[in-house]
Design a protein around this motif. Structure first.
Motif, PDB file in Angstrom:
ATOM      1  N   LYS A  57      13.180  28.655  50.152  1.00  0.00           N
ATOM      2  CA  LYS A  57      12.157  28.537  50.437  1.00  0.00           C
ATOM      3  C   LYS A  57      11.462  29.364  49.800  1.00  0.00           C
ATOM      4  O   LYS A  57      11.460  30.698  49.336  1.00  0.00           O
ATOM      5  CB  LYS A  57      12.114  29.430  51.655  1.00  0.00           C
ATOM      6  N   ASP A  58       9.895  28.533  49.429  1.00  0.00           N
ATOM      7  CA  ASP A  58       9.040  29.101  48.557  1.00  0.00           C
ATOM      8  C   ASP A  58       9.806  28.359  47.386  1.00  0.00           C
ATOM      9  O   ASP A  58       8.537  29.076  46.468  1.00  0.00           O
ATOM     10  CB  ASP A  58       8.310  30.314  49.211  1.00  0.00           C
ATOM     11  N   LEU A  59      10.658  28.058  46.777  1.00  0.00           N
ATOM     12  CA  LEU A  59      10.542  27.927  45.764  1.00  0.00           C
ATOM     13  C   LEU A  59       9.164  26.405  44.834  1.00  0.00           C
ATOM     14  O   LEU A  59       9.506  25.685  46.385  1.00  0.00           O
ATOM     15  CB  LEU A  59      11.975  27.891  45.288  1.00  0.00           C
ATOM     16  N   LYS A  60       9.507  26.648  43.785  1.00  0.00           N
ATOM     17  CA  LYS A  60       8.670  24.928  43.578  1.00  0.00           C
ATOM     18  C   LYS A  60       9.458  24.380  42.324  1.00  0.00           C
ATOM     19  O   LYS A  60       9.762  25.385  41.812  1.00  0.00           O
ATOM     20  CB  LYS A  60       7.322  25.790  42.879  1.00  0.00           C
ATOM     21  N   ASP A  67      21.044  14.915  31.758  1.00  0.00           N
ATOM     22  CA  ASP A  67      22.327  15.049  30.449  1.00  0.00           C
ATOM     23  C   ASP A  67      22.992  13.027  30.624  1.00  0.00           C
ATOM     24  O   ASP A  67      24.041  13.508  31.337  1.00  0.00           O
ATOM     25  CB  ASP A  67      22.389  16.026  30.644  1.00  0.00           C
ATOM     26  N   PRO A  68      23.101  12.512  30.210  1.00  0.00           N
ATOM     27  CA  PRO A  68      24.069  11.136  30.608  1.00  0.00           C
ATOM     28  C   PRO A  68      25.124  11.224  29.466  1.00  0.00           C
ATOM     29  O   PRO A  68      25.851  10.699  30.053  1.00  0.00           O
ATOM     30  CB  PRO A  68      22.861   9.820  29.600  1.00  0.00           C
ATOM     31  N   GLU A  69      25.022  11.652  28.347  1.00  0.00           N
ATOM     32  CA  GLU A  69      26.262  11.845  28.079  1.00  0.00           C
ATOM     33  C   GLU A  69      27.262  12.837  28.615  1.00  0.00           C
ATOM     34  O   GLU A  69      28.472  12.362  28.990  1.00  0.00           O
ATOM     35  CB  GLU A  69      26.423  12.632  26.645  1.00  0.00           C
ATOM     36  N   ALA A  70      27.100  14.147  29.620  1.00  0.00           N
ATOM     37  CA  ALA A  70      27.684  14.663  30.172  1.00  0.00           C
ATOM     38  C   ALA A  70      27.522  14.460  31.608  1.00  0.00           C
ATOM     39  O   ALA A  70      28.348  15.174  32.563  1.00  0.00           O
ATOM     40  CB  ALA A  70      27.290  15.723  30.344  1.00  0.00           C
ATOM     41  N   ASN A  71      26.857  13.111  32.584  1.00  0.00           N
ATOM     42  CA  ASN A  71      26.455  12.664  33.252  1.00  0.00           C
ATOM     43  C   ASN A  71      26.209  13.755  34.683  1.00  0.00           C
ATOM     44  O   ASN A  71      26.463  14.536  35.281  1.00  0.00           O
ATOM     45  CB  ASN A  71      27.933  12.363  33.967  1.00  0.00           C
ATOM     46  N   ALA A  72      25.050  15.145  34.752  1.00  0.00           N
ATOM     47  CA  ALA A  72      24.633  16.117  34.364  1.00  0.00           C
ATOM     48  C   ALA A  72      23.076  16.172  34.893  1.00  0.00           C
ATOM     49  O   ALA A  72      22.385  15.692  33.998  1.00  0.00           O
ATOM     50  CB  ALA A  72      25.342  17.502  33.667  1.00  0.00           C
ATOM     51  N   LEU A  73      22.433  16.107  35.514  1.00  0.00           N
ATOM     52  CA  LEU A  73      21.021  16.933  36.530  1.00  0.00           C
ATOM     53  C   LEU A  73      21.209  18.197  36.234  1.00  0.00           C
ATOM     54  O   LEU A  73      21.965  18.638  37.007  1.00  0.00           O
ATOM     55  CB  LEU A  73      20.846  15.948  37.235  1.00  0.00           C
ATOM     56  N   GLU A  74      20.031  18.089  35.779  1.00  0.00           N
ATOM     57  CA  GLU A  74      19.814  19.690  35.820  1.00  0.00           C
ATOM     58  C   GLU A  74      17.721  19.979  36.995  1.00  0.00           C
ATOM     59  O   GLU A  74      17.202  18.907  36.194  1.00  0.00           O
ATOM     60  CB  GLU A  74      19.368  20.774  34.785  1.00  0.00           C
ATOM     61  N   LEU A  75      18.144  20.722  37.928  1.00  0.00           N
ATOM     62  CA  LEU A  75      16.860  20.725  37.901  1.00  0.00           C
ATOM     63  C   LEU A  75      16.071  22.280  38.143  1.00  0.00           C
ATOM     64  O   LEU A  75      16.816  22.924  38.063  1.00  0.00           O
ATOM     65  CB  LEU A  75      17.152  20.910  40.010  1.00  0.00           C
ATOM     66  N   PHE A  76      14.801  22.445  37.693  1.00  0.00           N
ATOM     67  CA  PHE A  76      14.932  24.144  37.654  1.00  0.00           C
ATOM     68  C   PHE A  76      13.541  24.292  38.823  1.00  0.00           C
ATOM     69  O   PHE A  76      12.323  23.453  38.835  1.00  0.00           O
ATOM     70  CB  PHE A  76      14.013  23.860  36.585  1.00  0.00           C
ATOM     71  N   PHE A  77      13.356  25.283  39.320  1.00  0.00           N
ATOM     72  CA  PHE A  77      12.526  25.743  39.828  1.00  0.00           C
ATOM     73  C   PHE A  77      11.868  27.381  40.016  1.00  0.00           C
ATOM     74  O   PHE A  77      12.967  27.879  39.188  1.00  0.00           O
ATOM     75  CB  PHE A  77      13.225  26.036  41.588  1.00  0.00           C
ATOM     76  N   VAL A 115      10.052  24.131  47.975  1.00  0.00           N
ATOM     77  CA  VAL A 115      11.126  23.910  48.750  1.00  0.00           C
ATOM     78  C   VAL A 115      10.408  24.540  50.295  1.00  0.00           C
ATOM     79  O   VAL A 115      10.320  25.797  50.069  1.00  0.00           O
ATOM     80  CB  VAL A 115      12.754  24.681  48.235  1.00  0.00           C
ATOM     81  N   VAL A 116      10.716  23.822  51.273  1.00  0.00           N
ATOM     82  CA  VAL A 116      11.151  24.686  53.401  1.00  0.00           C
ATOM     83  C   VAL A 116      12.317  24.714  53.292  1.00  0.00           C
ATOM     84  O   VAL A 116      12.500  26.023  53.590  1.00  0.00           O
ATOM     85  CB  VAL A 116      10.664  22.819  53.673  1.00  0.00           C
ATOM     86  N   GLU A 130      20.445  18.607  49.573  1.00  0.00           N
ATOM     87  CA  GLU A 130      19.752  17.662  50.523  1.00  0.00           C
ATOM     88  C   GLU A 130      18.767  18.657  50.355  1.00  0.00           C
ATOM     89  O   GLU A 130      18.613  19.801  50.852  1.00  0.00           O
ATOM     90  CB  GLU A 130      19.738  17.065  51.431  1.00  0.00           C
ATOM     91  N   ILE A 131      17.335  18.989  49.668  1.00  0.00           N
ATOM     92  CA  ILE A 131      16.897  19.810  49.041  1.00  0.00           C
ATOM     93  C   ILE A 131      15.184  19.367  50.026  1.00  0.00           C
ATOM     94  O   ILE A 131      14.229  17.618  49.805  1.00  0.00           O
ATOM     95  CB  ILE A 131      16.472  20.238  47.568  1.00  0.00           C
ATOM     96  N   GLU A 132      14.822  19.683  50.962  1.00  0.00           N
ATOM     97  CA  GLU A 132      13.409  19.492  52.521  1.00  0.00           C
ATOM     98  C   GLU A 132      11.851  19.824  51.355  1.00  0.00           C
ATOM     99  O   GLU A 132      11.703  21.092  51.499  1.00  0.00           O
ATOM    100  CB  GLU A 132      13.706  19.873  53.286  1.00  0.00           C
ATOM    101  N   PHE A 133      11.170  18.866  50.527  1.00  0.00           N
ATOM    102  CA  PHE A 133      10.363  20.201  50.247  1.00  0.00           C
ATOM    103  C   PHE A 133       8.958  19.717  51.041  1.00  0.00           C
ATOM    104  O   PHE A 133       9.002  18.815  51.845  1.00  0.00           O
ATOM    105  CB  PHE A 133       9.652  19.054  49.195  1.00  0.00           C
ATOM    106  N   TRP A 134       7.628  20.485  51.171  1.00  0.00           N
ATOM    107  CA  TRP A 134       6.589  20.156  51.757  1.00  0.00           C
ATOM    108  C   TRP A 134       6.280  18.391  51.808  1.00  0.00           C
ATOM    109  O   TRP A 134       5.319  18.168  52.836  1.00  0.00           O
ATOM    110  CB  TRP A 134       5.704  21.452  51.356  1.00  0.00           C
ATOM    111  N   GLY A 135       6.630  18.066  50.714  1.00  0.00           N
ATOM    112  CA  GLY A 135       6.123  16.992  50.343  1.00  0.00           C
ATOM    113  C   GLY A 135       7.329  15.552  50.148  1.00  0.00           C
ATOM    114  O   GLY A 135       7.301  14.540  49.206  1.00  0.00           O
ATOM    115  N   GLY A 136       8.161  15.692  50.867  1.00  0.00           N
ATOM    116  CA  GLY A 136       9.408  15.031  50.695  1.00  0.00           C
ATOM    117  C   GLY A 136      10.706  16.067  50.901  1.00  0.00           C
ATOM    118  O   GLY A 136      11.074  16.713  50.606  1.00  0.00           O
TER     119      GLY A 136
END
Length: 159
Positions: A57-60, A67-77, A115-116, A130-136
């Motif tokens: 909660k409260d991370l932004k 990374d298409p070669e690794a079929n990976a996604l990274e999210l940075f908060f 992040v909510v 599933e990550i709920e944000f204040w904006g979606g």
């Protein structure tokens, strides 16, 4: 896809309320079905401790990288200086789908991407986050995820 199953964001009258208790009650049943990284992240004792350093909660949401070669996604908060001492990076391995419903803003200081709360659920042999944000919301389905907390620079800790 969308809308968390167990975490509540409003009370019965529609008033704001952030309540993970139903999810936490189900988590002991769900955890064995989660892949190892998702299980470790979801069951971390600090994950839903609103006063804890490792509560999401409260991370932004700061950025994302695909990374298409690794079929990976990274999210940075990014941390919230009033609460966290670390930033969080989540890496999704074996990305299956990504659905976003986030507001578009021009103001970089906006709370839209704060992040909510989130839920990590078993999904087709992998996990659904599933990550709920204040904006979606953002919903990621993957084989597994790993979460890494790293030290953050937060010079003003006065409260």
């Amino acid at each position: 896809m969308g809308r968390v199953r167990f975490v509540r964001f409003t009370d019965d009258q529609g008033e704001p309320l952030i309540d993970p208790r139903a999810y936490l009650e189900r988590l002991p049943e769900l955890a064995p079905e989660l892949p190892p990284g998702a299980r470790e992240f979801a069951t971390d004792p600090g994950h839903y401790d609103f006063h804890g350093q490792r509560c999401v909660k409260d991370l932004k949401l700061r950025s994302q990288a695909w990374d298409p070669e690794a079929n990976a996604l990274e999210l940075f908060f990014r941390h919230n200086c009033w609460k966290h001492e670390e930033d969080l990076t989540i890496r999704y391995a074996g990305l299956r789908s990504l659905h976003t419903d986030l507001a578009v803003v021009s103001d970089p200081v906006s709370t839209t991407f704060d992040v909510v709360l989130d839920e990590v659920l078993p999904h087709q042999g992998g996990c659904l986050h599933e990550i709920e944000f204040w904006g979606g919301t953002m919903v990621v389905a993957a084989d597994d995820l790993t979460a890494a907390w790293t030290g953050a620079d937060c010079p003003d800790r006065s409260r």
